[in-house]
Design a protein around this motif. Structure first.
Motif, PDB file in Angstrom:
ATOM      1  N   ASP A   1       0.830  -1.204   0.000  1.00  4.51           N
ATOM      2  CA  ASP A   1       0.000   0.000   0.000  1.00  4.51           C
ATOM      3  C   ASP A   1       0.867   1.257   0.000  1.00  4.51           C
ATOM      4  N   HIS A   2       1.902   1.267   0.823  1.00  7.93           N
ATOM      5  CA  HIS A   2       2.810   2.418   0.879  1.00  7.93           C
ATOM      6  C   HIS A   2       3.569   2.573  -0.431  1.00  7.93           C
ATOM      7  N   PHE A   3       3.960   1.456  -1.024  1.00  9.86           N
ATOM      8  CA  PHE A   3       4.709   1.492  -2.286  1.00  9.86           C
ATOM      9  C   PHE A   3       3.872   2.128  -3.395  1.00  9.86           C
ATOM     10  N   ASP A   4       2.594   1.745  -3.472  1.00 11.37           N
ATOM     11  CA  ASP A   4       1.714   2.318  -4.497  1.00 11.37           C
ATOM     12  C   ASP A   4       1.537   3.815  -4.293  1.00 11.37           C
ATOM     13  N   ARG A   5       1.334   4.229  -3.026  1.00 10.37           N
ATOM     14  CA  ARG A   5       1.140   5.658  -2.756  1.00 10.37           C
ATOM     15  C   ARG A   5       2.403   6.461  -3.027  1.00 10.37           C
ATOM     16  N   ARG A   6       3.565   5.864  -2.734  1.00 10.44           N
ATOM     17  CA  ARG A   6       4.831   6.556  -2.962  1.00 10.44           C
ATOM     18  C   ARG A   6       5.167   6.628  -4.455  1.00 10.44           C
TER      19      ARG A   6
ATOM     20  N   VAL B   1      -6.396  13.603 -15.220  1.00  3.68           N
ATOM     21  CA  VAL B   1      -7.842  13.600 -15.456  1.00  3.68           C
ATOM     22  C   VAL B   1      -8.072  13.125 -16.887  1.00  3.68           C
ATOM     23  N   LEU B   2      -8.941  12.109 -17.026  1.00  2.00           N
ATOM     24  CA  LEU B   2      -9.201  11.508 -18.334  1.00  2.00           C
ATOM     25  C   LEU B   2     -10.683  11.540 -18.648  1.00  2.00           C
ATOM     26  N   ARG B   3     -10.994  11.524 -19.949  1.00  2.00           N
ATOM     27  CA  ARG B   3     -12.359  11.247 -20.423  1.00  2.00           C
ATOM     28  C   ARG B   3     -12.311   9.928 -21.167  1.00  2.00           C
TER      29      ARG B   3
ATOM     30  N   ALA C   1      -4.720  -0.843  -8.490  1.00  2.00           N
ATOM     31  CA  ALA C   1      -4.741   0.336  -7.615  1.00  2.00           C
ATOM     32  C   ALA C   1      -5.189   1.571  -8.378  1.00  2.00           C
ATOM     33  N   VAL C   2      -4.781   1.693  -9.635  1.00  2.00           N
ATOM     34  CA  VAL C   2      -5.171   2.835 -10.467  1.00  2.00           C
ATOM     35  C   VAL C   2      -6.652   2.763 -10.803  1.00  2.00           C
ATOM     36  N   VAL C   3      -7.113   1.562 -11.157  1.00  2.00           N
ATOM     37  CA  VAL C   3      -8.528   1.373 -11.495  1.00  2.00           C
ATOM     38  C   VAL C   3      -9.411   1.706 -10.297  1.00  2.00           C
ATOM     39  N   ALA C   4      -9.034   1.218  -9.118  1.00  2.00           N
ATOM     40  CA  ALA C   4      -9.834   1.465  -7.909  1.00  2.00           C
ATOM     41  C   ALA C   4      -9.933   2.949  -7.621  1.00  2.00           C
ATOM     42  N   ALA C   5      -8.813   3.675  -7.771  1.00  2.00           N
ATOM     43  CA  ALA C   5      -8.834   5.118  -7.528  1.00  2.00           C
ATOM     44  C   ALA C   5      -9.691   5.833  -8.562  1.00  2.00           C
ATOM     45  N   GLY C   6      -9.595   5.405  -9.807  1.00  2.00           N
ATOM     46  CA  GLY C   6     -10.372   6.038 -10.868  1.00  2.00           C
ATOM     47  C   GLY C   6     -11.866   5.858 -10.704  1.00  2.00           C
ATOM     48  N   LYS C   7     -12.286   4.680 -10.258  1.00  2.00           N
ATOM     49  CA  LYS C   7     -13.717   4.401 -10.116  1.00  2.00           C
ATOM     50  C   LYS C   7     -14.362   5.254  -9.029  1.00  2.00           C
TER      51      LYS C   7
ATOM     52  N   PRO D   1      -4.304   8.132 -10.374  1.00  2.00           N
ATOM     53  CA  PRO D   1      -2.926   8.414  -9.978  1.00  2.00           C
ATOM     54  C   PRO D   1      -1.964   7.937 -11.056  1.00  2.00           C
ATOM     55  N   ILE D   2      -0.895   8.673 -11.293  1.00  2.00           N
ATOM     56  CA  ILE D   2       0.123   8.273 -12.255  1.00  2.00           C
ATOM     57  C   ILE D   2       1.498   8.394 -11.619  1.00  2.00           C
ATOM     58  N   GLU D   3       2.429   7.615 -12.126  1.00  2.00           N
ATOM     59  CA  GLU D   3       3.790   7.651 -11.616  1.00  2.00           C
ATOM     60  C   GLU D   3       4.512   8.893 -12.113  1.00  2.00           C
ATOM     61  N   SER D   4       4.362   9.195 -13.410  1.00  2.00           N
ATOM     62  CA  SER D   4       4.968  10.365 -14.036  1.00  2.00           C
ATOM     63  C   SER D   4       4.345  10.526 -15.408  1.00  2.00           C
TER      64      SER D   4
END
Length: 327
Positions: free
Chosen positions: A228-233, A240-242, A258-264, A280-283
């Motif tokens: 969990d910490h690794f994903d957040r870091r 923002v996407l359409r 983790a990205v899908v869950a945040a997006g939903k 969330p994106i890394e860069s």
């Protein structure tokens, strides 16, 4: 169902020693009142269960009482063979021990269960590494595993991404984790737990001194917290996407969980029938190839830098195919 629970309760007492009613209730997923009734039933059946009152009390079996329980069900016998990880055992240097244990278990089973259990190995195979990824070399895994088991201090030379790339650390190995075919060492050093990828350990020395494990350390819980910490870091920015309806349907198969869950949690349809989400994106550089997988089913709204890079990539693709793009 109750008979099976009584057997489980007896095995818990036999393996753990003194156990409180609350601990038994949690392990068996029943109420404390049910535990009290089951303890009374064991006593009535002649099992020497003794209860000790007080804060440090609990239930235990008297006089080192042991029971031999051979009544495995067919499903339980099959499940035992599904828990085997031959590839992992081989990497840990336990191939011979695992095979011997399996033979002993087969020999102990009744004939009608022996056949069913043996068929599991013929019909189910667990292949841990992901597709198209070769297995990593882990020449130091066996001594690290041995030191972890025997609580011996390690001195490791490790290759990491940050500078300085090569470091040497003295650590206390608390556990090994096999994740997606890759081995990781969870170790404590300088009063802090760190995670090391075994394939990146260049050299290991098992020291003569031992250590005491950290009080209350639970490997599974620690690993969940680490992920969990690794994903957040790692996901330091957002985009923002359409997404079209088709893009929204493909979201789960194209991006990590983790990205899908945040997006939903941020999804909301607009007036055109598309859905706007924030992920969330890394860069920016890491996000471009991930979002190009959606083709025309995604539009980057923000940040502007990511939108610009996507446009640049699309124009380069058009030039490669000889397609003229008008501004």
């Amino acid at each position: 169902m109750r008979a099976s629970r009584l057997v489980s309760l007896l095995l818990l007492l036999q393996s753990r020693g003194r156990v409180t009613a609350r601990e038994l209730a949690e392990a068996l997923e029943v109420s404390i009142r049910t535990v009290y009734r089951d303890i009374d039933s064991l006593g009535a059946a002649g099992v020497p269960v003794y209860g000790e009152p007080g804060h440090e009390g609990g239930y235990r079996l008297l006089g080192g009482y042991q029971t031999r329980l051979t009544g495995l069900t067919a499903e339980e016998a099959e499940a035992l063979f599904l828990t085997g990880l031959p590839a992992a055992a081989a990497q840990l240097g336990l191939t011979s021990a695992a095979a011997t244990a399996q033979r002993k278990l087969l020999a102990a089973l009744p004939a009608e269960l022996r056949g069913r259990a043996g068929r599991v190995a013929d019909r189910f195979h667990l292949d841990l590494p992901p597709w198209y990824v070769g297995a990593e070399r882990t020449p130091h895994l066996a001594p690290i595993a041995d030191a972890t088991w025997n609580q011996q201090v390690l001195r490791i030379r490790y290759l990491r991404w940050a500078e300085p790339h090569e470091i040497t650390r003295t650590v206390q190995p608390h556990g090994l984790v096999l994740k997606a075919g890759n081995w990781y060492l969870v170790a404590r050093g300088e009063d802090r737990f760190r995670t090391y990828r075994i394939s990146r350990i260049l050299e290991v020395e098992v020291l003569s001194r031992s250590f005491d494990r950290a009080d209350g350390f639970d490997l599974a819980s620690h690993w969940d917290d680490y992920l969990d910490h690794f994903d957040r870091r790692r996901h330091r920015d957002t985009a923002v996407l359409r997404l079209s309806r088709r893009g929204l349907d493909r979201l789960q198969s194209l991006l990590e969980p983790a990205v899908v869950a945040a997006g939903k949690t941020t999804a909301g349809p607009d007036r055109t029938g598309w859905t706007e989400i924030e992920i969330p994106i890394e860069s920016v550089d890491a996000a471009v190839p991930e979002l190009l997988k959606f083709g025309g089913d995604v539009e980057v709204v923000a940040p502007e830098a990511l939108r610009t890079e996507i446009i640049r990539a699309l124009r380069a693709m058009n030039r490669a195919y000889g397609v003229e793009v008008r501004n």
